[in-house]
Scaffold this active site. Structure first.
Site, PDB file in Angstrom:
ATOM      1  N   TYR A 246      15.155  55.718  56.776  1.00  0.00           N
ATOM      2  CA  TYR A 246      16.306  54.976  57.275  1.00  0.00           C
ATOM      3  C   TYR A 246      17.627  55.577  56.800  1.00  0.00           C
ATOM      4  O   TYR A 246      18.660  55.422  57.450  1.00  0.00           O
ATOM      5  CB  TYR A 246      16.250  53.509  56.814  1.00  0.00           C
ATOM      6  CG  TYR A 246      15.447  52.595  57.697  1.00  0.00           C
ATOM      7  CD1 TYR A 246      14.136  52.883  58.050  1.00  0.00           C
ATOM      8  CD2 TYR A 246      16.013  51.408  58.179  1.00  0.00           C
ATOM      9  CE1 TYR A 246      13.406  52.018  58.847  1.00  0.00           C
ATOM     10  CE2 TYR A 246      15.286  50.544  58.977  1.00  0.00           C
ATOM     11  CZ  TYR A 246      13.985  50.853  59.308  1.00  0.00           C
ATOM     12  OH  TYR A 246      13.272  49.987  60.098  1.00  0.00           O
TER      13      TYR A 246
ATOM     14  N   ASP B 160      -2.052  54.288  58.653  1.00  0.00           N
ATOM     15  CA  ASP B 160      -2.837  53.968  59.866  1.00  0.00           C
ATOM     16  C   ASP B 160      -4.008  53.057  59.513  1.00  0.00           C
ATOM     17  O   ASP B 160      -4.284  52.065  60.196  1.00  0.00           O
ATOM     18  CB  ASP B 160      -3.298  55.252  60.585  1.00  0.00           C
ATOM     19  CG  ASP B 160      -3.928  56.282  59.674  1.00  0.00           C
ATOM     20  OD1 ASP B 160      -3.889  56.124  58.432  1.00  0.00           O
ATOM     21  OD2 ASP B 160      -4.483  57.269  60.197  1.00  0.00           O
TER      22      ASP B 160
ATOM     23  N   LYS C  40       1.353  57.913  53.597  1.00  0.00           N
ATOM     24  CA  LYS C  40       0.714  58.851  54.521  1.00  0.00           C
ATOM     25  C   LYS C  40       0.549  60.163  53.764  1.00  0.00           C
ATOM     26  O   LYS C  40       1.013  61.235  54.206  1.00  0.00           O
ATOM     27  CB  LYS C  40       1.582  58.989  55.793  1.00  0.00           C
ATOM     28  CG  LYS C  40       0.938  59.784  56.923  1.00  0.00           C
ATOM     29  CD  LYS C  40      -0.243  59.093  57.587  1.00  0.00           C
ATOM     30  CE  LYS C  40      -0.910  60.004  58.593  1.00  0.00           C
ATOM     31  NZ  LYS C  40      -2.159  59.437  59.159  1.00  0.00           N
TER      32      LYS C  40
ATOM     33  N   ASP D  43       8.620  48.164  57.472  1.00  0.00           N
ATOM     34  CA  ASP D  43       9.193  47.522  58.654  1.00  0.00           C
ATOM     35  C   ASP D  43       8.076  47.207  59.649  1.00  0.00           C
ATOM     36  O   ASP D  43       7.967  46.094  60.172  1.00  0.00           O
ATOM     37  CB  ASP D  43      10.220  48.462  59.295  1.00  0.00           C
ATOM     38  CG  ASP D  43      10.842  47.869  60.539  1.00  0.00           C
ATOM     39  OD1 ASP D  43      11.241  46.700  60.488  1.00  0.00           O
ATOM     40  OD2 ASP D  43      10.922  48.583  61.566  1.00  0.00           O
TER      41      ASP D  43
ATOM     42  N   ASP E 117       6.069  43.262  60.463  1.00  0.00           N
ATOM     43  CA  ASP E 117       5.981  42.605  61.777  1.00  0.00           C
ATOM     44  C   ASP E 117       4.516  42.325  62.118  1.00  0.00           C
ATOM     45  O   ASP E 117       4.168  41.257  62.639  1.00  0.00           O
ATOM     46  CB  ASP E 117       6.570  43.485  62.886  1.00  0.00           C
ATOM     47  CG  ASP E 117       8.028  43.150  63.190  1.00  0.00           C
ATOM     48  OD1 ASP E 117       8.771  42.852  62.231  1.00  0.00           O
ATOM     49  OD2 ASP E 117       8.427  43.201  64.366  1.00  0.00           O
TER      50      ASP E 117
HETATM   51  C1  IPM Z   1      13.924  44.286  59.838  1.00  0.00           C
HETATM   52  C2  IPM Z   1      14.586  44.759  61.117  1.00  0.00           C
HETATM   53  C3  IPM Z   1      15.641  45.780  60.754  1.00  0.00           C
HETATM   54  C4  IPM Z   1      14.955  46.957  60.080  1.00  0.00           C
HETATM   55  C5  IPM Z   1      16.517  46.258  61.937  1.00  0.00           C
HETATM   56  C6  IPM Z   1      17.111  45.117  62.707  1.00  0.00           C
HETATM   57  C7  IPM Z   1      17.593  47.202  61.458  1.00  0.00           C
HETATM   58  O1  IPM Z   1      13.635  45.260  61.991  1.00  0.00           O
HETATM   59  O2  IPM Z   1      14.652  43.749  58.976  1.00  0.00           O
HETATM   60  O3  IPM Z   1      12.717  44.415  59.719  1.00  0.00           O
HETATM   61  O4  IPM Z   1      14.468  47.860  60.751  1.00  0.00           O
HETATM   62  O5  IPM Z   1      14.935  46.973  58.851  1.00  0.00           O
HETATM   63 MG    MG Z   2      11.637  44.950  61.365  1.00  0.00          MG
END
Ligand code: IPM
Ligand code: MG
Length: 371
Positions: A149, A232, A200, A256, A260
């Site tokens: 990032y 993975d 990885k 990240d 999710d």
């Molecule tokens: C998160 C989001 C952010 C990230 C984005 C919105 C920049 O997806 O907080 O997980 O990638 O960190």
């Molecule tokens: Mg995210």
């Protein structure tokens, strides 16, 4: 029942509502926090800052300097969400997401904690079988201010022939790995003492160093059982048998993605809070989900991730663990009463909007108080 503390404290909180569903879930989050503060005898002094698309519209900058300053000078930062499709064509430095990265970097928030807990009432809302999800209780510890990032060089470069290259760099220093590893080991110690580091290392040098340093730090934590998985495989294990995990330690990009994925185990990403912490200074508390512009302003959003982020703020930044417990109990109570926003709705339950969910949560807090 605990009595309110005798010395009433006031905490200065920066509220950043942002874009999309941000303002509506922020309203609920603040109402719940104010209610619990009143019960417990402390006060929250709110100061509102601009961030994301909302800030860009008004100032031309998604993270105005005043917002960062206000955040730095507060006891904690309470953020909802940033982003909207309509900003997709803006140059990268003007996009709402940049504000989030700027805030994380500006506050030195290198440790992102994303607890994933399945509420028994919502087991049916998960896309996985009930026996796979019932009892999940894990935390993703994501490194938040390094990795791909932020690594240099980055950018879109044009060579002499006019052909373009997009470049990002995944880089971690030893010191960056060491400090996030310590956060994860300390957390594992307070939990079930299991830590899985995800990388990885079969392909990436940056991951080889990561793994080497995690092994070095592990020597200070012989009581924590350490394992390593490639990203993975980790992504697969997370849906195959998520209950094998206690604390997952990983870098910025892998964290990240995995968070999710882990969120969906709970039935809805609308349930997941997060805490971002540095070595000192204010922490930042925000839901894992985004700004959901497609449902913004329709009173359909689930405010629970925002509310639970408030509980984390009470626990980690304001040292009010009892107030945090109360909020978490109120969420359980409201789910047990059958109230559901559309994202977690199932037949036989009572469908409510964002605002009404907030009212039910505040009511549940006063019921606890009365008991
Ligand atoms: C998160 C989001 C952010 C990230 C984005 C919105 C920049 O997806 O907080 O997980 O990638 O960190
Ligand atoms: Mg995210």
């Amino acid at each position: 029942m605990s009595a309110p503390s005798s010395t009433a404290r006031t905490y200065r909180i920066t509220a950043l509502a942002g874009d999309g569903i941000g303002p509506e879930i922020m309203r609920v989050g603040r109402a719940v926090l104010d209610a619990v503060a009143q019960q417990m005898g402390f006060a929250l002094q709110w100061q509102e800052g601009l961030i994301g698309g909302a800030a860009y519209e008004q100032t031309g900058d998604p993270l105005p300097a005043e917002t960062l300053k206000m955040a730095q000078e507060s006891d904690a930062v309470y953020l909802a969400a940033v982003g909207d499709f309509k900003y997709d064509t803006l140059p990268p430095e003007k996009r709402p997401e940049r504000a989030l990265l700027g805030l994380r970097a500006g506050l030195g928030l290198f440790a992102n904690l994303r607890p994933v807990k399945v509420f028994p009432q919502l087991v049916g809302a998960s896309s996985l079988k009930p026996e796979v999800v019932l009892g999940i209780d894990l935390v993703v510890v994501r490194e938040l201010t390094g990795g791909i990032y932020f690594g240099q060089p980055k950018g879109i470069f044009t060579d002499a022939q006019g052909s373009r290259r997009g470049v990002n760099t995944m880089v971690y220093s030893e010191a960056e790995v060491d400090r996030i590893a310590r956060v994860a080991f300390e957390l594992a110690r307070k939990r079930r003492r299991k830590l899985c580091s995800v990388d990885k290392a079969n392909v990436l040098e940056v991951s080889q160093l990561w793994r080497e340093r995690v092994n070095v730090i592990a020597a200070d934590y012989p009581d924590v059982e350490l394992s390593h998985l490639y990203i993975d495989n980790a992504a697969m294990q997370l849906v195959r048998w998520p209950k094998q995990f206690d604390v997952i330690l990983t870098g910025n990009l892998f964290g990240d993605i995995l968070s999710d994925e882990a969120a969906m185990l709970t039935g809805s990403i609308g349930m997941l809070p997060s805490a971002s912490l540095g070595s000192s200074g204010p922490g930042l508390y925000e839901p894992v989900h985004g700004s959901a512009p497609d449902i913004a302003g329709q009173d359909k959003a689930n405010p629970i991730a925002q509310v639970l982020s408030g509980a984390l703020m009470l626990r980690y930044s304001l040292d009010q663990p009892q107030a945090a417990d109360r909020i978490e109990q109120a969420v359980e109570a409201v789910l047990a009463q059958g109230y559901r926003t559309p994202d977690i709705y199932s037949e036989g339950m009572t469908l409510v909007g964002c605002q009404e969910m907030g009212e039910k949560l505040v009511a549940a807090l006063s019921q606890q108080q009365a008991q």
